[in-house]
Design an enzyme around this catalytic site. Structure first.
Site, short mmCIF file in Angstrom:
data_model
loop_
_atom_site.label_atom_id
_atom_site.label_comp_id
_atom_site.label_asym_id
_atom_site.label_seq_id
_atom_site.Cartn_x
_atom_site.Cartn_y
_atom_site.Cartn_z
N LYS A 1 60.60 52.31 63.18
CA LYS A 1 61.11 53.59 64.51
C LYS A 1 61.10 55.15 63.79
O LYS A 1 61.50 55.28 62.55
CB LYS A 1 62.74 53.63 64.55
CG LYS A 1 63.65 53.98 65.43
CD LYS A 1 64.94 54.30 65.08
CE LYS A 1 64.28 55.48 64.28
NZ LYS A 1 64.84 56.83 64.74
N GLU B 1 63.14 57.14 49.92
CA GLU B 1 63.10 58.85 50.15
C GLU B 1 64.44 59.58 51.12
O GLU B 1 63.73 60.03 51.61
CB GLU B 1 61.53 58.45 50.30
CG GLU B 1 60.18 58.28 49.80
CD GLU B 1 60.18 57.86 48.63
OE1 GLU B 1 59.95 59.81 48.09
OE2 GLU B 1 58.86 57.82 47.99
N CYS C 1 60.63 68.40 51.85
CA CYS C 1 62.01 67.30 51.08
C CYS C 1 61.72 68.07 49.68
O CYS C 1 62.13 67.61 49.19
CB CYS C 1 62.18 66.77 51.18
SG CYS C 1 59.68 65.83 50.74
N GLU D 1 70.63 71.75 51.42
CA GLU D 1 68.63 71.97 52.08
C GLU D 1 68.38 73.05 52.68
O GLU D 1 69.51 72.94 54.05
CB GLU D 1 68.59 70.24 52.03
CG GLU D 1 68.15 69.59 51.24
CD GLU D 1 67.14 68.33 51.94
OE1 GLU D 1 67.38 67.24 52.84
OE2 GLU D 1 66.13 68.46 51.68
P1 NAD Z 1 67.62 62.09 59.33
O1 NAD Z 1 68.35 61.42 58.06
O2 NAD Z 1 68.21 62.99 60.12
O3 NAD Z 1 66.55 60.80 60.18
C1 NAD Z 1 65.70 60.38 58.95
C2 NAD Z 1 65.03 59.05 60.51
O4 NAD Z 1 66.71 58.38 60.71
C3 NAD Z 1 65.34 59.47 61.68
O5 NAD Z 1 64.34 58.36 62.25
C4 NAD Z 1 66.60 59.27 62.52
O6 NAD Z 1 66.62 59.05 63.44
C5 NAD Z 1 66.88 58.19 61.53
N1 NAD Z 1 68.23 57.74 61.66
C6 NAD Z 1 69.07 59.43 61.66
N2 NAD Z 1 70.29 58.39 61.82
C7 NAD Z 1 70.16 57.52 61.67
C8 NAD Z 1 71.80 56.57 61.13
N3 NAD Z 1 72.78 55.86 61.89
N4 NAD Z 1 70.98 55.36 61.96
C9 NAD Z 1 69.14 55.12 61.05
N5 NAD Z 1 68.64 55.51 61.24
C10 NAD Z 1 69.09 57.17 61.77
O7 NAD Z 1 66.72 63.18 58.59
P2 NAD Z 1 65.70 64.19 59.43
O8 NAD Z 1 66.58 65.13 59.87
O9 NAD Z 1 65.15 63.74 60.41
O10 NAD Z 1 65.04 64.86 58.02
C11 NAD Z 1 64.99 65.83 57.35
C12 NAD Z 1 65.23 65.08 55.46
O11 NAD Z 1 64.15 64.49 54.89
C13 NAD Z 1 65.27 65.72 54.98
O12 NAD Z 1 67.13 65.73 53.76
C14 NAD Z 1 64.16 65.50 53.61
O13 NAD Z 1 64.56 66.07 52.79
C15 NAD Z 1 64.38 64.05 54.33
N6 NAD Z 1 63.04 63.61 53.47
C16 NAD Z 1 62.63 62.97 52.55
C17 NAD Z 1 61.07 62.75 52.46
C18 NAD Z 1 60.50 62.24 50.83
O14 NAD Z 1 59.98 62.27 50.96
N7 NAD Z 1 62.02 62.18 50.01
C19 NAD Z 1 59.98 63.69 52.28
C20 NAD Z 1 60.40 64.25 54.50
C21 NAD Z 1 62.11 64.56 54.61
#
Ligand code: NAD
Length: 484
Positions: A179, A255, A289, A387
């Site tokens: 997804k 992650e 991140c 963040e």
């Molecule tokens: P997010 O957690 O809001 O969303 C990530 C994914 O999860 C998206 O596909 C979103 O649609 C999905 N999602 C959201 N709510 C959900 C739910 N209830 N159930 C299942 N899936 C759900 O994060 P974001 O805003 O897309 O990305 C930014 C975040 O990602 C930051 O916290 C960043 O640090 C982190 N990040 C971490 C890494 C790493 O390698 N550690 C890399 C990139 C981003």
């Protein structure tokens, strides 16, 4: 393979079992630079997610039996196709995510490097033969694919966060249901177009965009055919998903978020420190991140460092990522702009000073945010505990080496940490003391396919990339043979 144009790569349908399906509903994907709709993408229903899981489960039976050579060859062909289409893939990414097109091309190469790396790692999955415990007995340890893997990825790296999961999964013999984020699904679908073209068999990769993330995760995590979830995103969502996975004791790789300290010690080369900081902080307009979230500067060099940094920040060019010579594009959406504004407002109210005024640039577009530099930050301020995900630099001053380490570790996150120093002894001491999965030492760009990438504490579980990355998709099985 004949080269595809950008339009040919721009699929808006979901990809299930080798078929492109329109589905019953769509959602809009917008260009953050202009607000224009780039595409209306099919939104998967629960039935579509179940179809994708069934397809992945069926495809698993033959994909896992392919030789490592065969799987590696398909991945290598996918890598070649991605690199042949680097420019149109980069343009698609810029249109939906906003980062400058040269930076997007860098992400395509970075994302592809995981496919190349794991094409080779497929051949290096080895087991053990253990010493005899008794006469006539032999114990062998073999590794087998985990099974069907669900992948959920974020919008900030629309290509690489997918390849970093799908490539090791496929190399190990797993099949996937992905997804992509609803903000940036087009880059994921373009990857599937190329996977289909190079003949990765139907059902091995399924891409199901949807704007109902909750439905997706509940459907995925309650299905016993799925044996693992690999998630990249925020810590809060990761925690919820981990709870869902507990129901079926599904394996998880997470992650998650970060709160990276960037420490500048008094023996650092300040020019190197500024150069590495700029590379680390302003990539993707601060929306990474591993972006430096807190800058900790030792007291004797504080003013000199801030002066040099402020001068370098003034040079950054901000604008539409499709234009030449732009260093930074827009933020992803209005929430991101408001979040940055609120963190800055709160810090100023609590006594921080603004050294370089930046903020929203409505003159070029609602989501553009010029670099901003604050000093006098304390670790108890909101800006030091959240963040920032924007080009806002929050500088704190500290006294001794121990103070710097203590401040750096004073967070629930443990993804990346950076420090600049010259003394070999100090480098050794500080490297050992920092609580982070990745430590950059006089280095601000720290991620590539050869390095294990992942976090400690609430930044996650597991590692991606490197020779460790494939283990996340393998089960260990012990075979004890008697009567020999
Ligand atoms: P997010 O957690 O809001 O969303 C990530 C994914 O999860 C998206 O596909 C979103 O649609 C999905 N999602 C959201 N709510 C959900 C739910 N209830 N159930 C299942 N899936 C759900 O994060 P974001 O805003 O897309 O990305 C930014 C975040 O990602 C930051 O916290 C960043 O640090 C982190 N990040 C971490 C890494 C790493 O390698 N550690 C890399 C990139 C981003």
């Amino acid at each position: 393979m004949s080269k595809l144009s950008r339009d040919e790569l721009l699929s808006k349908a979901m990809y299930i079992n080798g078929n492109w399906l329109q589905g019953d509903a769509t959602f809009d994907v917008s260009n953050p630079a202009s607000g224009e709709v780039v595409g209306q993408v099919a939104s998967a229903s629960q039935k579509n997610v179940e179809q994708a899981i069934d397809a992945a489960h069926k495809a698993l039976q033959s994909w896992r039996r392919c030789t490592a050579e065969q799987r590696g060859k398909k991945l290598r062909q996918w890598y070649d196709a991605i690199m042949e289409h680097q420019q149109p893939l980069a343009e698609i990414m810029t249109l939906e995510q906003g980062k400058p097109v040269a930076e997007a091309a860098g992400e395509i190469a970075y994302g592809a490097s995981f496919v190349e790396w794991f094409a080779e790692e497929a051949r290096r999955v080895r087991g053990d033969i253990l010493p005899l415990l008794s006469e006539g007995q032999q114990t062998r340890v073999i590794k087998q694919p985990v099974g069907v893997v669900g992948c959920i990825t974020p919008w900030n790296f629309p290509n690489a966060m997918i390849t970093r999961k799908v490539a090791p999964a496929l190399a190990a013999g797993c099949t996937v249901v992905v997804k992509p984020p609803s903000l940036t699904p087009l880059s994921a679908l373009a990857l599937a177009v190329l996977a289909e073209k190079v003949g990765i068999p139907p059902g091995v990769i399924n891409i199901v965009p949807t704007d109902d993330a909750k439905m997706f995760s509940e459907t995925l995590c309650s299905n016993e055919k799925v044996r693992k979830l690999s998630f990249t995103g925020s810590t809060k969502v990761g925690q919820n998903l981990m709870r869902l996975c507990a129901e079926n004791v599904m394996k998880v790789s997470l992650e998650l978020g970060g709160n990276a300290p960037f420490i500048v010690f008094d023996d650092a080369d300040l020019d190197v420190a500024v150069e590495q900081f700029i590379a680390c902080k302003f990539r993707n307009a601060g929306q990474t991140c591993i972006s430096a979230n807190r800058v900790l500067v030792q007291k004797d060099i504080h003013d000199a460092f801030v002066g040099k940094l402020s001068a370098a920040m003034k040079e950054l060019k901000i604008g539409d990522g499709m234009q030449d010579g732009v260093d930074m594009g827009p933020l992803i959406n209005q929430d991101a702009v408001e979040k940055a504004q609120e963190l800055v407002r709160d810090a100023l109210e609590q006594g921080a000073s603004c050294e370089l005024e930046g903020g929203q640039r409505t003159d070029i577009g609602a989501l553009f945010y010029a670099p901003e530099l604050l000093t006098g930050i304390r670790n108890d301020m909101k800006i030091a505990n959240t963040e920032i995900f924007a080009p806002v630099v929050a500088v704190q001053r500290f006294d001794t080496e121990d103070d710097g380490i203590q401040l750096a570790n004073d967070t629930e996150y443990g993804l990346a940490a950076y420090f600049c120093a010259s003394s070999v002894q100090r480098i050794h001491r500080v490297s050992e003391a920092l609580e982070a999965g990745l430590v950059g030492i006089n280095a601000g760009a720290i991620s590539n396919a050869l390095h294990p990438f992942g976090g400690m504490k609430q930044s996650g579980i597991g590692r991606e990339g490197s020779h460790y990355g494939i283990d996340e998709y393998l089960e260990i099985k012990t075979l004890i043979q008697g009567n020999l």
